[in-house]
Design a protein around this motif. Structure first.
Motif, PDB file in Angstrom:
ATOM      1  N   ASP A 101       0.830  -1.209   0.000  1.00 61.85           N
ATOM      2  CA  ASP A 101       0.000   0.000   0.000  1.00 61.85           C
ATOM      3  C   ASP A 101       0.863   1.256   0.000  1.00 61.85           C
ATOM      4  OD1 ASP A 101      -2.331   1.422  -0.006  1.00 61.85           O
ATOM      5  OD2 ASP A 101      -2.741   1.183   2.132  1.00 61.85           O
ATOM      6  N   GLY A 102       0.347   2.321  -0.603  1.00 63.89           N
ATOM      7  CA  GLY A 102       1.008   3.627  -0.514  1.00 63.89           C
ATOM      8  C   GLY A 102       1.575   4.158  -1.824  1.00 63.89           C
ATOM      9  N   ARG A 118       0.202   7.782  -2.359  1.00 65.70           N
ATOM     10  CA  ARG A 118       0.818   8.788  -1.482  1.00 65.70           C
ATOM     11  C   ARG A 118       2.281   9.034  -1.847  1.00 65.70           C
ATOM     12  NH1 ARG A 118      -1.215   5.828   3.636  1.00 65.70           N
ATOM     13  NH2 ARG A 118      -1.818   4.390   1.979  1.00 65.70           N
ATOM     14  N   ARG A 152     -12.210   2.136  -7.916  1.00 63.76           N
ATOM     15  CA  ARG A 152     -11.356   3.291  -8.257  1.00 63.76           C
ATOM     16  C   ARG A 152     -11.749   3.849  -9.618  1.00 63.76           C
ATOM     17  NH1 ARG A 152      -5.433   2.522  -5.621  1.00 63.76           N
ATOM     18  NH2 ARG A 152      -6.172   1.669  -3.659  1.00 63.76           N
TER      19      ARG A 152
HETATM   20 MG    MG Z   1      -4.088   2.397  -0.569  1.00 62.21          MG
END
Ligand code: MG
Ligand code: IPE
Ligand code: IPE
Length: 255
Positions: free
Chosen positions: A35-36, A39, A86
């Protein structure tokens, strides 16, 4: 892994009996919620798609590292059954990267003895991707060094639902009695049926949740959360997670 407590039995003196020379610290099966990516891109003022592209490079590195460290299985959460929510463009970027990844890395799997496995309802993906995956699974079926299980269109609740349907249809066909259904029958009906038990579950990017990943299999897995964003997760980070695993005392409900 077996852990022995030192004489005074304090929690911080748990011994890593697999030994410091074993880089897996006794872990056979490691799963990662990668994850990430978004970001990571945002922090660098880059488009999300570039975060995902960097994420694929991290996958490539971590699969190599896992094999070199001697893990038997790495299970990577690549696309969840909820990720369809998404924006269309992002889903399409992710599917494009998946196509590229299989195409570019299949030869390396063959060379490095990596067996590819997919968990999740991947047959619902685009037909060219399904064909690519089936081909890669077939070509790597005999490989023994490490199994790379990629979770695609995977949700643990969906996996359990499919398992329940499978078992229910066997009961309906008169092949088994409801009372005879055992825990092993459920484990055997899950996508992970042929994999060793999950030892360590890692999630990157600081989120403290499982997001519908391996809910059954995580029953006694050790959990490891890191602030590192997935594109920054490298071999050193994996080694840190394994080291942490090596210091855990697993009890499985015993004392
Ligand atoms: Mg995520
Ligand atoms: C993980 O990164 C990749 C997938 C879920 C496919 P994210 O895209 O979830 O990144 P964040 O969580 O928005 O930073
Ligand atoms: C989990 O990450 C799914 C994958 C890593 C493939 P998400 O980014 O989708 O999870 P949530 O939405 O933050 O729970």
């Amino acid at each position: 892994m077996k852990l022995a407590r030192s004489k005074n039995g304090s929690a911080d003196s748990v011994q890593d009996t697999a030994g410091p020379s074993d880089p897996t610290h006794g872990a056979r099966h490691v799963a990662i919620i990668m994850d990430g990516n978004g970001r990571w891109a945002k922090r660098k003022h880059l488009p999300r798609a570039l975060g995902h592209k960097k994420g694929v490079e991290a996958v490539r590195n971590i699969v190599r590292a896992g094999g070199e460290l001697g893990l038997e299985v790495m299970t990577l959460y690549a696309f969840s059954s909820e990720n369809w929510n998404r924006p269309e463009e992002e889903v399409s970027d992710l599917m494009g990267l998946l196509r590229q990844y299989i195409q570019s890395d299949i030869e390396e799997f063959v060379e490095n003895g990596v067996r590819l496995k997919v968990i999740g309802n991947y047959r619902a993906l685009a037909s060219d991707i399904v064909a690519m995956i089936d081909n890669a699974i077939e070509r790597t079926a005999g490989n023994r060094k490490m199994t790379l299980a990629v979770a695609l269109n995977y949700g643990a609740q969906d996996e359990m639902l499919r398992a329940v349907r499978n078992i229910a249809s066997r009961v309906k066909a008169g092949e088994m009695e409801p009372e005879a259904i055992a825990l092993d029958d459920i484990a055997a009906a899950l996508d992970t049926a042929d994999l060793p038990p999950l030892d360590l579950l890692i999630r990157t990017s600081g989120e403290l949740r499982l997001s519908n990943f391996l809910l059954w299999q995580a029953a006694y897995a050790e959990l490891y959360f890191t602030e590192a964003l997935w594109p920054d997760f490298d071999r050193i980070e994996l080694e840190k997670a394994l080291q942490s695993f090596g210091h855990r005392e697993r009890r499985f409900g015993g004392r």
